[in-house]
Design an enzyme around this catalytic site. Structure first.
Site, PDB file in Angstrom:
ATOM      1  N   PRO A 128       0.825  -0.625  -0.128  1.00 27.19           N
ATOM      2  CA  PRO A 128      -0.746   0.286   0.159  1.00 27.19           C
ATOM      3  C   PRO A 128       0.954   1.113  -0.116  1.00 27.19           C
ATOM      4  O   PRO A 128       0.328   2.225  -0.715  1.00 27.19           O
ATOM      5  CB  PRO A 128      -0.660  -0.173   1.311  1.00 27.19           C
ATOM      6  CG  PRO A 128      -0.624  -1.530   1.752  1.00 27.19           C
ATOM      7  CD  PRO A 128       0.254  -1.968   1.098  1.00 27.19           C
ATOM      8  N   GLY A 340     -17.295   5.910 -34.110  1.00 28.66           N
ATOM      9  CA  GLY A 340     -18.249   5.456 -32.981  1.00 28.66           C
ATOM     10  C   GLY A 340     -18.681   3.722 -33.134  1.00 28.66           C
ATOM     11  O   GLY A 340     -18.232   3.356 -31.554  1.00 28.66           O
ATOM     12  N   GLU A 363       5.386  -2.481 -12.980  1.00 26.18           N
ATOM     13  CA  GLU A 363       7.191  -3.074 -13.872  1.00 26.18           C
ATOM     14  C   GLU A 363       7.526  -1.759 -13.656  1.00 26.18           C
ATOM     15  O   GLU A 363       8.600  -1.783 -14.231  1.00 26.18           O
ATOM     16  CB  GLU A 363       6.780  -4.008 -14.601  1.00 26.18           C
ATOM     17  CG  GLU A 363       5.972  -5.169 -14.170  1.00 26.18           C
ATOM     18  CD  GLU A 363       7.025  -7.028 -14.531  1.00 26.18           C
ATOM     19  OE1 GLU A 363       8.042  -6.966 -15.020  1.00 26.18           O
ATOM     20  OE2 GLU A 363       6.187  -7.807 -15.097  1.00 26.18           O
TER      21      GLU A 363
END
Ligand SMILES: Cc1cc2nc3c(=O)[nH]c(=O)nc-3n(C[C@H](O)[C@H](O)[C@H](O)COP(=O)(O)OP(=O)(O)OC[C@H]3O[C@@H](n4cnc5c(N)ncnc54)[C@H](O)[C@@H]3O)c2cc1C
Length: 381
Positions: A128, A340, A363
């Site tokens: 984290p 589109g 990486e």
């Protein structure tokens, strides 16, 4: 650098192409929608030798060179970049790391089944609070007689829920900073080790990414790779080779985008003619073709240097930086050529864009690649 591929390299490219077209392509769209892991495909890739391509036959691998690996990775990722990243992590991070830095006992026990594709590997460095700055390892592995006791959380682990063996980077001596980081091999299922739920991702959706938690997880000291304090160097050296694999993954996506744009431009008519007759479209195709070729040359150069046992870290960073950038650009241009129709799932190009973006992040982000390149240049490398 030899511009003629060997027979073995061409064979690797051809068999990867056949497998990708026949076995991976038919289910790629559905697996992307359902975020479903390609279990059977990965097993078959293993049987064909694609999960341990560069590992020596002595340890169950195919004994091929990095160029063969790049050519195969391009073909697989062209059809499904999710399969590409699974193959890349097993080959260039886990197998390479184990073969280069594992003890003979670790190679016998873990590398052989990984290289044969009977088992799957994961590489757990990120946390984290430790991404680009991988020195900030909060996960600890304290020595307790014949064991290391791991505590902490890892983030974003590719194959986190599906792997059997994990290379886990953790701090073994906090007082030494990054020189107190080590690498341990952890087996799935041992007490104190659990994984979180699969992340719901923008792209490479059928690959499996999750967090890992360690609570007093006891790992035998024999599962240490290289030596104590070498974990940061291990991670950096392993990622240098990994970047060649991710560059190849990005090229696969870019090439797929280019092919789709060429095909669609010939089929689609506007103002009474195929849009491929329009110079505005032709220039897009030319730009894409040049970019794909440049990316290939850079990546093959890095692979050739690695195969020749020459320094390749700057070249690998250049290859990843450029290939990932042009993968995003080519996917965007392919969408533009489709108008589109490029914006909906019916055509494949919207997936190419979603898949391409991650190659600029994992990486080592593009910003980190630039730092690596600049440092090498300033050091006269
Ligand atoms: C799908 C997916 C799969 C992954 N698989 C794995 C895996 O298998 N194993 C593993 O260990 N990790 C894995 N990762 C983690 C990945 O490697 C990290 O996300 C990446 O290294 C970036 O770290 P971060 O997300 O913490 O971003 P941060 O490091 O917080 O960066 C945020 C931003 O700041 C920029 N930045 C940071 N430092 C600098 C600097 N010094 N100079 C300039 N810019 C800077 C970055 O480039 C980025 O743009 C995966 C991630 C994803 C999303």
């Amino acid at each position: 650098m030899n511009f003629n591929f060997t027979e073995e390299q061409l064979m690797s490219q051809e068999s990867a192409r056949d497998f990708a077209q026949n076995e991976i392509a038919p289910s790629a769209v559905e697996r992307d929608i359902k975020a479903e892991f390609p279990t059977e495909i990965v097993k078959k890739l293993g049987k064909l030798g694609f999960m341990g391509m560069m590992v020596s036959p002595e340890y169950g691998g195919a004994g091929m060179d990095t160029i063969s690996y790049v050519l195969a990775m391009i073909e697989i990722s062209k059809v499904d970049a999710s399969v590409g990243v699974i193959m890349s992590v097993n080959n260039s991070l886990v197998c390479w790391g184990l073969e280069e830095y594992g003890s003979e006992a670790l190679k016998q026990k873990y590398l052989i089944p990984l290289a044969k594709g009977e088992k799957l590997g994961a590489f757990a460095l990120s946390e984290p609070e430790a991404g680009s700055d991988a020195t900030q390892q909060h996960t600890t592995a304290d020595k307790d007689r014949d064991f290391f006791i791991i505590n902490g959380i890892k983030n974003w682990t590719t194959c986190g829920t599906t792997a059997d063996f994990y290379l886990v980077i953790a701090t073994t001596d906090k007082s030494k900073g990054y020189k107190g980081i080590s690498t341990l091999l952890v087996e799935k299922g041992i007490q104190g080790f659990a994984h979180g739920k699969k992340e719901d991702k923008l792209g490479i959706r059928s690959s499996d990414t999750c967090s890992l938690t360690f609570e007093n997880c006891k790992v035998p000291k024999e599962n240490l790779l290289w030596e104590e304090g070498k974990g940061f160097n291990f991670a950096m050296n392993t990622l240098n080779g990994g970047r060649i694999g991710i560059a190849a993954q990005a090229i696969g996506i870019a090439e797929a985008s280019f092919d789709a744009a060429v095909k669609y431009s010939k089929d689609r008519k506007a103002f009474g003619n195929p849009i491929s007759n329009l110079q505005a479209i032709q220039f897009k195709l030319s730009d894409m073709a040049v970019k794909v070729d440049c990316a290939k040359l850079l990546t093959l150069k890095a692979a050739a240097l690695k195969d020749a046992d020459k320094p390749y870290y700057k070249e690998a960073a250049m290859a990843k930086l450029y290939s990932s950038k042009i993968a995003v650009e080519c996917a965007l241009e392919a969408i533009q050529v489709h108008g589109g129709y490029g914006y909906v799932r019916e055509y494949l190009v919207e997936r190419y864009l979603r898949d391409a973006k991650i190659t600029e992040i994992y990486e080592g982000t593009s910003e980190i690649q630039k730092m690596v390149i600049a440092r090498a240049l300033l050091d006269g490398k």
